[in-house]
Design an enzyme around this catalytic site. Structure first.
Site, short mmCIF file in Angstrom:
data_model
loop_
_atom_site.label_atom_id
_atom_site.label_comp_id
_atom_site.label_asym_id
_atom_site.label_seq_id
_atom_site.Cartn_x
_atom_site.Cartn_y
_atom_site.Cartn_z
CB SER A 240 -8.28 -3.83 5.81
OG SER A 240 -7.41 -2.77 5.45
CE LYS A 241 -7.21 -9.96 1.33
NZ LYS A 241 -8.22 -10.22 0.36
NE ARG A 242 -6.96 0.78 3.85
CZ ARG A 242 -6.69 1.34 5.00
NH1 ARG A 242 -5.61 2.07 5.15
NH2 ARG A 242 -7.50 1.18 6.04
#
Ligand code: GLU
Length: 469
Positions: A240-242
């Site tokens: 994910s963007k994380r």
């Protein structure tokens, strides 16, 4: 049968690296089978779809060399066709209008929640007489799903997957405003586009069971499915963007080459013996979707970086030059030496062998492009201590009197001096390097001298002798 695959992104953001992998696998499988690879933009969600995202996705695919056959299809533009199929299903008695109120639906949702079940439509309007329809309500259209028996998918990656039809409710295919749901649109489009193989993320597996109901209700042949495991981050969680999951253009901006990104993505969940470096041609020859592993692949930035370093060495000098030149000009605020381009091109083979990406290459090539005096970094300044300056002064005198300006003879001069002065060659080369490149690391310093030419070499040495304390 001609194999037809497709990539069907929703244009709500950039081309995510996981999406790029899905596109690559679809592309390779189509090419491997001598088939076609299509692009469909799933832009039915008007709130979240943007033209910028469509452009970013197209640009990302082009950058990766994943060219699609024919024109990209806009799903939104096919809304009338989707509604037509919904009508056909109504006419066949395979779908029905549902006039449920929001309150009734909330009730169903709460009942399901209380029972610890996912929300399932309870079939309230399935067999109800339409004459009972309340006035002034725009009905949704629901599929009359087959509730008995089971649905089996022979998935090319997941194997045989079975779901009891009792688990599939009468889901909405057309909203009250006449727009299709994703579930309907994707089936109609895949059918009309002649898609034979649906290769997509395994997050869509549950959708597939529902979509089967539409294929069967229409009497359409089901495509073959292959649900690929999603990409995970280094911590084993869904990427994910994380995790810094970025758009493809971000990888380009990090200085990566598309062939490195392709090779990297290809090896995530698929392999061919011990092969690590795999060209596009080999990939097309070897890739088969049935060989994609079931386990989620982990994203490994270091591996991508090292593959990129390999492809940097392999890349054509001219191409690398074109890639870095705008950045060099920008780095130097436009103040580039007259023959900067020629110097960089001539030195490229050595430069590229030392750069892991085009950003590093831009920086490491910039000393060639400068006009002197050039800036010196701290390590270069340290090399130009009293001892270094003494060496530099002596070499300056030797070089001023020397005209056979080629790296071999220049090196011989330095060697002869080093021997006479009982110095290691490095002790002579390092101050020269500092003065000529402004750094303690660079391509071979005698090659640098040859490329810079005698005047520039002496000019830079004089600057260094004059300017350092
Ligand atoms: N538009 C869907 C997505 O971006 C893909 C649909 C599909 O591949 O069937 O997740």
């Amino acid at each position: 049968m001609t194999v037809v695959t497709r990539f069907a992104p929703s244009p709500t953001g950039f081309l995510h690296i996981g999406g790029a992998r899905t596109a690559l696998f679809n592309y390779l499988y189509a090419k491997h089978m001598g088939g076609k690879f299509l692009l469909r933009i799933e832009d039915t969600d008007r709130q979240r779809s943007t033209q910028e995202a469509v452009d970013a996705i197209s640009a990302g695919l082009k950058w990766l060399g994943l060219d699609w056959d024919g024109e990209a299809v806009s799903q939104f533009s096919r809304a009338a066709r989707h509604a037509e199929v919904a009508q056909e299903l109504l006419d066949k008695g395979k779908a029905y209008k549902c006039y449920c109120t929001p309150e009734e639906l909330t009730e169903m949702r709460e009942a399901a929640k209380a029972a610890g079940q996912p929300m399932r439509y309870n079939g309230l309007w399935r067999d109800r007489d339409p004459s009972e329809a309340p006035a002034g309500v725009d009905p949704v259209v629901r599929i009359k799903a087959e509730h008995s028996g089971e649905t089996v998918i022979e998935d090319l990656i997941q194997g045989k997957v079975t779901v009891s039809n009792a688990e599939i409710d009468d889901f909405v295919i057309l909203r009250g405003d006449g727009t299709p749901t994703y579930m309907l649109a994707v089936v109609v489009d895949d059918h009309d586009m002649g898609v034979t193989h649906v290769v997509r993320g395994d997050d869509h597996l549950t959708n597939t069971f529902r979509q089967m109901q539409i294929y069967d209700a229409m009497g359409w042949e089901r495509p073959i499915f292959a649900h690929m495991p999603l990409l995970h981050g280094a911590d084993g969680k869904k990427l994910s963007k994380r995790h810094g999951a970025l758009g493809v253009e971000a990888y380009r901006d990090m200085g990566l080459l598309p062939e490195a990104v392709n090779n990297y993505l290809l090896r995530l969940g698929w392999g061919h013996g011990d092969a690590e470096i795999i060209s596009r041609e080999q990939a097309i020859e070897w890739f088969d979707v049935v060989d994609v592993g079931k386990a989620p692949a982990r994203f490994d930035a270091d591996k991508l970086a090292s593959l990129n370093a390999h492809y940097m060495r392999e890349a054509e000098n001219n191409r690398l030059f074109e890639l870095i030149w705008p950045g060099v000009v920008q780095l130097l605020d436009g103040k580039v030496a007259e023959n900067a381009a020629e110097r960089i091109l001539t030195g490229m083979t050595d430069l590229k062998a030392r750069a892991k990406n085009t950003i590093e290459l831009t920086e490491s090539a910039s000393f060639y492009a400068r006009t002197h005096p050039i800036p010196l970094n701290d390590k270069a300044i340290a090399l130009l201590n009293d001892e270094g300056r003494e060496v530099l002064q002596r070499m300056r005198d030797i070089l001023a009197a020397f005209d056979d300006w080629h790296s071999g003879p220049l090196q011989d001069q330095a060697k002869a001096y080093a021997e006479g002065a009982e110095l290691k060659l490095g002790k002579v080369a390092q101050p020269l390097r500092a003065a000529l490149t402004g750094s303690n690391v660079s391509p071979g310093v005698f090659e640098v001298m040859e490329i810079l030419g005698k005047d520039e070499t002496l000019g830079r040495i004089d600057d260094a002798l004059g300017s350092t304390a």
